[in-house]
Design an enzyme around this catalytic site. Structure first.
Site, PDB file in Angstrom:
ATOM      1  N   PRO A  35     -11.362  -0.149   5.731  1.00 49.44           N
ATOM      2  CA  PRO A  35     -11.890  -0.230   7.054  1.00 49.44           C
ATOM      3  C   PRO A  35     -13.511  -0.110   6.574  1.00 49.44           C
ATOM      4  O   PRO A  35     -13.825   0.484   5.623  1.00 49.44           O
ATOM      5  CB  PRO A  35     -11.737   1.098   7.791  1.00 49.44           C
ATOM      6  CG  PRO A  35     -10.723   1.535   7.393  1.00 49.44           C
ATOM      7  CD  PRO A  35     -10.286   1.175   5.819  1.00 49.44           C
ATOM      8  N   GLN A  90      -8.291   2.749  12.262  1.00 48.59           N
ATOM      9  CA  GLN A  90      -8.589   4.058  11.551  1.00 48.59           C
ATOM     10  C   GLN A  90      -9.506   4.739  12.682  1.00 48.59           C
ATOM     11  O   GLN A  90     -10.475   4.239  13.360  1.00 48.59           O
ATOM     12  CB  GLN A  90      -9.671   3.615  10.565  1.00 48.59           C
ATOM     13  CG  GLN A  90     -10.113   4.915   9.666  1.00 48.59           C
ATOM     14  CD  GLN A  90     -11.055   4.682   8.509  1.00 48.59           C
ATOM     15  OE1 GLN A  90     -11.984   4.421   8.748  1.00 48.59           O
ATOM     16  NE2 GLN A  90     -10.443   4.885   7.288  1.00 48.59           N
ATOM     17  N   CYS A 121     -16.023   9.015   4.921  1.00 45.43           N
ATOM     18  CA  CYS A 121     -17.258   8.470   5.067  1.00 45.43           C
ATOM     19  C   CYS A 121     -18.306   9.355   4.360  1.00 45.43           C
ATOM     20  O   CYS A 121     -18.382  10.915   4.446  1.00 45.43           O
ATOM     21  CB  CYS A 121     -17.585   8.406   6.519  1.00 45.43           C
ATOM     22  SG  CYS A 121     -19.258   7.907   7.036  1.00 45.43           S
ATOM     23  N   LYS A 163      -7.122   8.689   4.516  1.00 45.39           N
ATOM     24  CA  LYS A 163      -8.127   8.016   3.531  1.00 45.39           C
ATOM     25  C   LYS A 163      -9.297   8.923   3.213  1.00 45.39           C
ATOM     26  O   LYS A 163     -10.130   9.633   4.198  1.00 45.39           O
ATOM     27  CB  LYS A 163      -8.772   6.625   3.921  1.00 45.39           C
ATOM     28  CG  LYS A 163      -9.711   6.166   3.012  1.00 45.39           C
ATOM     29  CD  LYS A 163      -9.996   4.624   3.128  1.00 45.39           C
ATOM     30  CE  LYS A 163     -10.347   3.963   1.814  1.00 45.39           C
ATOM     31  NZ  LYS A 163     -11.784   4.291   1.665  1.00 45.39           N
ATOM     32  N   ASN A 225      -8.333   3.272  -4.408  1.00 43.17           N
ATOM     33  CA  ASN A 225      -9.417   2.504  -3.848  1.00 43.17           C
ATOM     34  C   ASN A 225     -10.693   2.802  -4.806  1.00 43.17           C
ATOM     35  O   ASN A 225     -10.857   3.935  -5.302  1.00 43.17           O
ATOM     36  CB  ASN A 225     -10.007   2.923  -2.469  1.00 43.17           C
ATOM     37  CG  ASN A 225     -10.963   2.345  -1.792  1.00 43.17           C
ATOM     38  OD1 ASN A 225     -11.892   2.878  -1.059  1.00 43.17           O
ATOM     39  ND2 ASN A 225     -11.237   1.165  -2.213  1.00 43.17           N
ATOM     40  N   GLY A 226     -11.514   1.692  -4.987  1.00 44.40           N
ATOM     41  CA  GLY A 226     -12.714   1.954  -6.238  1.00 44.40           C
ATOM     42  C   GLY A 226     -12.842   0.884  -7.088  1.00 44.40           C
ATOM     43  O   GLY A 226     -11.810   0.829  -8.014  1.00 44.40           O
ATOM     44  N   ASP A 227     -13.677  -0.038  -7.085  1.00 40.88           N
ATOM     45  CA  ASP A 227     -14.005  -0.678  -8.087  1.00 40.88           C
ATOM     46  C   ASP A 227     -12.846  -1.867  -8.256  1.00 40.88           C
ATOM     47  O   ASP A 227     -12.755  -2.017  -9.189  1.00 40.88           O
ATOM     48  CB  ASP A 227     -14.156  -0.124  -9.488  1.00 40.88           C
ATOM     49  CG  ASP A 227     -15.412   0.673  -9.307  1.00 40.88           C
ATOM     50  OD1 ASP A 227     -16.273   0.557  -8.392  1.00 40.88           O
ATOM     51  OD2 ASP A 227     -15.790   1.465 -10.240  1.00 40.88           O
TER      52      ASP A 227
END
Length: 396
Positions: A35, A90, A121, A163, A225-227
């Site tokens: 999201p 979400q 967030c 998440k 998640n990430g890169d």
């Protein structure tokens, strides 16, 4: 839309990956669209699904309170295309009772097939009230929100996922305990953005944290998640961490065909997509058309597409003048005129178009309620601050 050109294989083919199972849903390609506020609306999800129909596409973050109050903008944001399945939304919330009501609305009115809860967030206006990535520090509040959503949704067969981030900063990690709690409360999967809130999107994601979470959360899928800027990155993450799938965010900005590459990679192919500038321009135009339908307003669609221009044209020899003009476009006729000035045969620029996209920002001190880090319990004065957290999140 089909792009026929492909770059030479950059990675060796691998064995096909198993599908991702989230509750009753089988996701053929273990890839989830993250999201992203102002990005993953119905128009962008439709565009991406054309390239990777077997991935999971999640709506932009929806505020539970606004949903319960049936804010017109929020009710529009939760709409899905007729063929969009599973319908994934979400939710952001800070109060178990409000999250429960929001989940109830979604499932009883048949508006979602999957609910994801946002605890990642890092935006200051959210964390300073105890929301987002700050919230898992208060373990029982976190448990209450997860339990409320799962209790409401699971009774009707709708899976709930979580998440989150590693934690608030390097001295205040929350992800392992949050993962244990989420599993205990019956979530269908846990996703980890392998950065702290203090990192925002800067620096490098710590994939080793995903591996550690996989050791703790063993009964449901763990997503990393990430890169992830390429399909090769996604495959590398799965190999390095043992995660069950990946969540892709900024890597697909201006390149929805990344989902075709991801689909190929997890099917065991090394094929990658390398569109010409003409093909990119046609995709950008199609994106704008979808936005015009979504908003019901051509002008608003053109204003929205402006933020995507630099992402679509990254690495291409488009010239500063036309880039500037495209960033001011206000109707489809003007857009068509400008796109016609691009060289349609200009080839994919290779490395110049690859790598990080979107704003990374810089490390910062996380804004938090007063004395937030003194205890993992929620004090009464902090509860009052948290109660206003949803009010500080605009839009959906």
């Amino acid at each position: 839309m089909t792009i026929s050109t492909a770059s030479p294989p950059t990675t060796a083919a691998t064995a096909p990956a198993p599908p991702l199972r989230i509750g009753p849903h089988t996701i053929g390609t273990p890839v989830v669209l993250a999201p992203m506020a102002g990005i993953t609306n119905r128009a962008f999800r439709r565009l991406c699904r054309q390239w990777g129909p077997d991935c999971l596409y999640v709506s932009e973050m929806i505020t539970s309170r606004a949903l319960v109050e049936r804010s017109p903008e929020t009710m529009r944001l939760i709409e899905h295309d007729a063929g969009e399945s599973p319908r994934s939304i979400q939710l952001y919330g800070v109060d178990p009772a409000t999250v429960r009501l929001a989940a109830r609305l979604l499932v009883t009115e048949d508006r979602a097939d999957h609910i994801d809860l946002n605890f990642g967030c890092p935006v200051p206006k959210v964390t300073r009230k105890g929301g987002g990535a700050a919230l898992p520090w208060k373990t029982e509040l976190f448990r209450g929100i997860v339990s409320a959503a799962v209790g409401e949704a699971s009774a009707r067969g709708i899976p709930v996922t979580v998440k989150m981030r590693i934690g608030i900063d390097e001295d205040h990690h929350t992800y392992l305990e949050a993962g244990r709690i989420a599993q205990q409360e019956g979530v269908a999967a846990v996703a980890l953005h392998a950065r702290t809130a203090s990192q925002a999107y800067s620096g490098q994601a710590d994939w080793s944290a995903i591996a550690r979470l996989r050791e703790v959360v063993t009964q449901v899928p763990v997503l990393g998640n990430g890169d992830i800027w390429s399909a090769a990155d996604a495959v590398a993450m799965v190999r390095a961490t043992g995660c069950d799938g990946v969540v892709v965010g900024r890597g697909c900005l201006g390149r929805p065909w990344l989902f075709a590459d991801l689909t190929a990679a997890f099917a065991g192919s090394a094929h990658t997509t390398a569109p010409t500038l003409g093909e990119v321009a046609r995709t950008l135009r199609e994106h704008t058309e979808f936005l015009a339908e979504f908003y019901g307003d051509e002008g608003r669609a053109c204003r929205d597409i402006r933020k995507h221009i630099a992402w679509y044209l990254k690495g291409f020899r488009a010239g500063s003048q036309i880039r500037h003009q495209l960033a001011l476009v206000d109707d489809l006729a003007a857009l068509d005129g400008l796109l016609a000035n691009l060289d349609p045969d200009d080839p994919w620029p290779g490395d110049d178009a690859e790598g990080p996209r979107g704003r990374a920002g810089s490390p910062r001190r996380v804004a938090l309620p007063e004395h937030w880090l003194d205890s993992r319990d929620l004090h009464p004065d902090q509860a009052a601050a948290v109660a206003h957290a949803e009010l500080s999140v605009s839009g959906g």
